[in-house]
Structure formats: structure tokens, C-alpha cells
Motif scaffolding. Sequence first.
Motif, PDB file in Angstrom:
ATOM      1  N   LEU A 184      55.627 -54.360  73.720  1.00  0.00           N
ATOM      2  CA  LEU A 184      54.712 -54.503  72.475  1.00  0.00           C
ATOM      3  C   LEU A 184      53.390 -53.852  73.065  1.00  0.00           C
ATOM      4  O   LEU A 184      53.043 -53.154  72.104  1.00  0.00           O
ATOM      5  CB  LEU A 184      54.523 -56.072  72.393  1.00  0.00           C
ATOM      6  CG  LEU A 184      55.562 -56.700  71.907  1.00  0.00           C
ATOM      7  CD1 LEU A 184      55.503 -58.308  71.710  1.00  0.00           C
ATOM      8  CD2 LEU A 184      55.713 -56.535  70.295  1.00  0.00           C
ATOM      9  N   VAL A 185      53.121 -53.950  74.358  1.00  0.00           N
ATOM     10  CA  VAL A 185      51.908 -53.302  74.790  1.00  0.00           C
ATOM     11  C   VAL A 185      51.966 -51.795  74.497  1.00  0.00           C
ATOM     12  O   VAL A 185      51.037 -51.128  74.248  1.00  0.00           O
ATOM     13  CB  VAL A 185      51.503 -53.693  76.148  1.00  0.00           C
ATOM     14  CG1 VAL A 185      50.420 -52.951  76.753  1.00  0.00           C
ATOM     15  CG2 VAL A 185      50.957 -55.210  76.124  1.00  0.00           C
ATOM     16  N   ALA A 186      53.099 -51.325  74.924  1.00  0.00           N
ATOM     17  CA  ALA A 186      53.257 -49.806  75.125  1.00  0.00           C
ATOM     18  C   ALA A 186      53.385 -49.369  73.526  1.00  0.00           C
ATOM     19  O   ALA A 186      52.938 -48.247  73.218  1.00  0.00           O
ATOM     20  CB  ALA A 186      54.770 -49.531  75.661  1.00  0.00           C
ATOM     21  N   ALA A 187      53.669 -50.272  72.450  1.00  0.00           N
ATOM     22  CA  ALA A 187      53.612 -49.961  71.162  1.00  0.00           C
ATOM     23  C   ALA A 187      52.430 -49.940  70.516  1.00  0.00           C
ATOM     24  O   ALA A 187      52.232 -49.655  69.237  1.00  0.00           O
ATOM     25  CB  ALA A 187      54.687 -50.700  70.258  1.00  0.00           C
ATOM     26  N   GLY A 188      51.448 -50.373  71.198  1.00  0.00           N
ATOM     27  CA  GLY A 188      49.999 -50.516  70.650  1.00  0.00           C
ATOM     28  C   GLY A 188      49.570 -51.663  70.256  1.00  0.00           C
ATOM     29  O   GLY A 188      48.480 -52.147  69.514  1.00  0.00           O
ATOM     30  N   VAL A 189      50.609 -52.975  70.281  1.00  0.00           N
ATOM     31  CA  VAL A 189      50.038 -54.154  70.278  1.00  0.00           C
ATOM     32  C   VAL A 189      48.828 -54.595  70.906  1.00  0.00           C
ATOM     33  O   VAL A 189      48.749 -54.469  72.202  1.00  0.00           O
ATOM     34  CB  VAL A 189      51.260 -55.230  70.191  1.00  0.00           C
ATOM     35  CG1 VAL A 189      50.701 -56.513  70.120  1.00  0.00           C
ATOM     36  CG2 VAL A 189      52.268 -54.835  69.114  1.00  0.00           C
ATOM     37  N   VAL A 190      47.707 -55.074  70.421  1.00  0.00           N
ATOM     38  CA  VAL A 190      46.565 -55.671  71.040  1.00  0.00           C
ATOM     39  C   VAL A 190      46.484 -57.098  71.378  1.00  0.00           C
ATOM     40  O   VAL A 190      45.628 -57.679  72.011  1.00  0.00           O
ATOM     41  CB  VAL A 190      45.368 -55.138  70.584  1.00  0.00           C
ATOM     42  CG1 VAL A 190      45.221 -53.589  70.602  1.00  0.00           C
ATOM     43  CG2 VAL A 190      45.069 -55.722  69.105  1.00  0.00           C
ATOM     44  N   GLU A 191      47.256 -57.912  70.417  1.00  0.00           N
ATOM     45  CA  GLU A 191      47.133 -59.283  70.568  1.00  0.00           C
ATOM     46  C   GLU A 191      48.645 -59.890  70.563  1.00  0.00           C
ATOM     47  O   GLU A 191      49.681 -59.493  69.762  1.00  0.00           O
ATOM     48  CB  GLU A 191      46.490 -59.892  69.370  1.00  0.00           C
ATOM     49  CG  GLU A 191      46.336 -61.481  69.439  1.00  0.00           C
ATOM     50  CD  GLU A 191      45.647 -62.015  68.107  1.00  0.00           C
ATOM     51  OE1 GLU A 191      44.580 -62.222  68.232  1.00  0.00           O
ATOM     52  OE2 GLU A 191      46.178 -62.091  66.875  1.00  0.00           O
ATOM     53  N   ILE A 192      48.965 -60.588  71.510  1.00  0.00           N
ATOM     54  CA  ILE A 192      50.261 -61.318  71.677  1.00  0.00           C
ATOM     55  C   ILE A 192      50.049 -63.047  71.760  1.00  0.00           C
ATOM     56  O   ILE A 192      49.217 -63.532  72.315  1.00  0.00           O
ATOM     57  CB  ILE A 192      50.950 -60.693  72.897  1.00  0.00           C
ATOM     58  CG1 ILE A 192      51.386 -59.248  72.685  1.00  0.00           C
ATOM     59  CG2 ILE A 192      52.135 -61.804  73.220  1.00  0.00           C
ATOM     60  CD1 ILE A 192      52.026 -58.815  73.949  1.00  0.00           C
ATOM     61  N   THR A 193      50.735 -63.415  70.570  1.00  0.00           N
ATOM     62  CA  THR A 193      50.835 -65.004  70.737  1.00  0.00           C
ATOM     63  C   THR A 193      52.370 -65.453  71.476  1.00  0.00           C
ATOM     64  O   THR A 193      53.194 -65.130  70.896  1.00  0.00           O
ATOM     65  CB  THR A 193      50.492 -65.453  69.274  1.00  0.00           C
ATOM     66  OG1 THR A 193      49.483 -64.938  68.805  1.00  0.00           O
ATOM     67  CG2 THR A 193      50.531 -66.901  69.400  1.00  0.00           C
ATOM     68  N   LEU A 194      52.007 -66.215  72.478  1.00  0.00           N
ATOM     69  CA  LEU A 194      53.491 -66.818  73.070  1.00  0.00           C
ATOM     70  C   LEU A 194      53.601 -68.067  72.325  1.00  0.00           C
ATOM     71  O   LEU A 194      52.670 -68.894  72.008  1.00  0.00           O
ATOM     72  CB  LEU A 194      53.034 -67.015  74.315  1.00  0.00           C
ATOM     73  CG  LEU A 194      52.404 -65.853  75.383  1.00  0.00           C
ATOM     74  CD1 LEU A 194      52.041 -66.299  76.806  1.00  0.00           C
ATOM     75  CD2 LEU A 194      53.564 -64.781  75.385  1.00  0.00           C
TER      76      LEU A 194
END
Length: 442
Positions: A184-194
Motif C-alpha cells: 500500500l505504501v509503495a502504491a502511494g497510500v498515505v493513510e492506513i486504518t488497521l
Amino acid sequence: MNDLRVKIITYGCQMNEYDSHLVASELAARGAHFVETVEEANFVLVNTCAVRGKPVEKVKSLLGQLRKEKQRRGGHFVIGMMGCLASLEEGQAIARDFGVDVLLGAGAIHKIGEALEKLEPFWDVGFYPELDEVVPPPPAGALSAYVTLIRGCDHHCTYCVVPRTRGPEVSRHPELVLREVEQLVAAGVVEITLLGQNVNSYGKDDPSYPDFADLIRQVAALGVRRLRFVTSHPMNFSDRIIEAIAETPAVGQYVHLPVQSGSDRILRRMAREYRRDYYLERVARLREALPGLVLTTDIIVGFPGETEEDFQQTLDLYDEVGFDAAYMFAYSARPGTPSYERFEDLPREVKIERLERLIEKQKHWSLERNRAWIGREVEVLVRGPAKEEHWALGHDQSNHPVLLPVAEVAGPGLYRARIEEASPHMLFGKVLEPALAGSVNP
Ligand code: 5AD
Ligand code: SF4
């Protein structure tokens, strides 16, 4: 599966949104196309919620429309039902009534491909460990994404269907979680909700896994700009977790900690395991470690046997804590739950009247707490246009919904903004500058 044109309709919580994305990825890998409307689709899949009566009614009314569509097309139309309601006998009876062809319980959703390969009705309500091994690809172009950490629930709150719909707690292997985050980070996602019904139980079912506190640090170390998690249970919201939040800058000072009631008598009847003082002590500890804490909660009013005095204790607790926001529900008696079997439901008018009083209290506190943000600088993740004309909608690091003037926003992305106005439900800001070069997709 030639010419599969799919429309997925999702009700319920963030776990359901994640599951719908997982299923969509499985279908895309098998050549499905996704369409906007039921009319264009030849397969409509409804991801359902069963936690209260209202979402069940919504599913029924949608299935009624889909049944008509199927008749109109002489049967050449597949109706699918998945998720929490599909896991319950109640939902399976509904599925039979409405001619559902494919039914997948919340623990069997990865079987979607198999289901569609068979040209006959496919029902599976099992719980399969392989589901947790599926690592869905990043959602295309998204800046914000979910990652499931743990499925199921080992608590047995007497009002809740979740332990039956989603089964016992099963943590996903940490390597899978970390791999998913990395992608996700590599794809440019800046916010992750666990995500999890109880994220803070993570790792309890396997001693070789890190606990939730360590996992937060490991996920943050992968370079995600913003990290959030829902939902937490007060019972094992340990000091270690509070320390991990305080020491991990990517985690905003935002916690959603459902209290459900302010009365010990009702908490006991709900089998919530903690008491009012314990909850207040956790809040005090959180505020000590996180001075800027934004705290939200879930509250059920009108639980069976709740007296006016019990309800007053919930109102008093609200004043004592001053929550920033709350999801408030009138108790809904769900078939099969212990409280449905054992207790008598209160009259609807009593529940509604109490809910209205609680909403007034919430509005007062949310306005008070939101006003404290006027003049402060925040970082807003803009998703797109708001319902309100001339505004774009986003949310800040503490998860406040924030409206920014559409004229000041180039598109979805991160912006630094100053808060100028507040309502009970919203902050209104002015853009200072785009916050992260390259994150604004015009
Ligand atoms: N009635 C009303 N609210 C409920 N919730 C769960 N079950 C019920 C019910 N039977 C609420 C709880 C929970 C949230 C997700 O939904 O507050 O935290
Ligand atoms: Fe339901 Fe209680 Fe489990 Fe939450 S903790 S999912 S309310 S049983």
C-alpha cells in the motif's frame, strides 16, 4: 465466467468495506468488469450487516428490488449475499425468500471465484483460515486504505451478534499484514486504518505473533504517513498500547473506545467485563500520555432494564469525559443474542426519547471540543467534493471531518489548513498549502 458484469453494494462497517474490496479483487483477477448500476450488471453482490435491525431491513428491501430485476430478466441475473447477515440463520432464511443464488458467510468470502464457476446455487457459511492469507492488491489510486489485522470477537457482549457472524478471534499472520502495508505504501497510500472487531486483542491467539503495541510500531516503521486503528475494547487497552501510540508519530492522537453505557448495572447486564471507574481510569491514562487526544465512543441507550437513573449515569459519564463525538444507538433486540433471549425489550418511545437526549448532549460536547480547534493548523486528507456545494471533504490527523473551500483544493490529496469555523459535526478550514508534494492528483 464470460462477460461477468458486477455491482457490489456494501452496508455496514469498515470491515465490510475491506471485505468488499477483497472480493472485488478476487473477481477482477478472474476477468470481471465492474459497473455502476444494477441495470448494467448481471451479478449483484450485497455485503450485509446484521448488528441492528435497521441494516437488516435495508438488505431486505434491496433484495426485493433485485428479485424483481431477476424476474424481469427471465432469471439471467445472479443475486449474491455475503457478510454478517449471510452468516446467520436469520439471513439464510431471508436469502431463501428472495431467491439469492450465491451466499457467502463472513468467514467464506474468498470462495467467490469458486462460487461463480459452479452454474448452480452456492452456499457456504464456514470459517476458513485461508481467508486470512488473501492479500488484496492496493485499491487503484486510493490515498487511504484498510488492512484487516484480526477477524472475529472473543467477547460475548449480550446484545451483539458479531461473535456468531464473524466467529472467534483469529489474528492474521504478521508477515501478511506487513506485506500488505508495504504494498500500500509503495502504491502511494498515505493513510492506513488497521481493522478488527478488537484490534487490541491482536496476537493473543498465537504467542509467536507480536502484540498490538509492537505491531503498531512495526507497521509505522514501513513509512506510512498516517496510521489509525478501529475498534478497540477498553478491557485490554493496555499501558503498552498507550505508550506505542504516544511514541509513534504516524498514529494521530485519536482513539475510538466504545463505552456502551455509564451504568455499572447495565455494563454487567451487557457482559462488558469492565465498570465505569475502569473506563474513566483508561481515559485519564490516555489523556495523560496524549494531551491532544480526540476521543470518540459508541453508546447504546435503552438496553433492557435500563432505568432513568442508569441512563442519567450515561449522561453524567458523557459530561465527565466530554467525548469529541459518539455513535449513538437505540438498543435493537437481535434474534439469537443472549439479551434477546433473556431480557424484555423497553418500549420504543422510551429508547427514542433517551436517544434524543443523548444526541443533544453529544452536540453540546462536539461543538465545545470542535471549537477548541479554531485557529489551529491541521493536515487534511481531501477525498473529494463534499455534499455541501463549494466545499471539499476530508479529515485531519485526529479524524475530524474537515471541509475546505473547493476553489482552494486541486484534487484529492494532503493539504495543510487552518481551522476557521466549527460546527458539532464538522471543522471548516482554509488551505495554507498542499502538504505533500506529489500527493495531489489533479
Ligand atoms: N443494538 C444497538 N446497538 C448495537 N451495537 C451492537 N449491537 C447492538 C444492538 N443489538 C452497537 C455497539 C457497537 C456498535 C458497532 O454497534 O455500540 O459498538
Ligand atoms: Fe460485539 Fe462486544 Fe465483540 Fe464488540 S466486543 S464485536 S460489541 S461482542
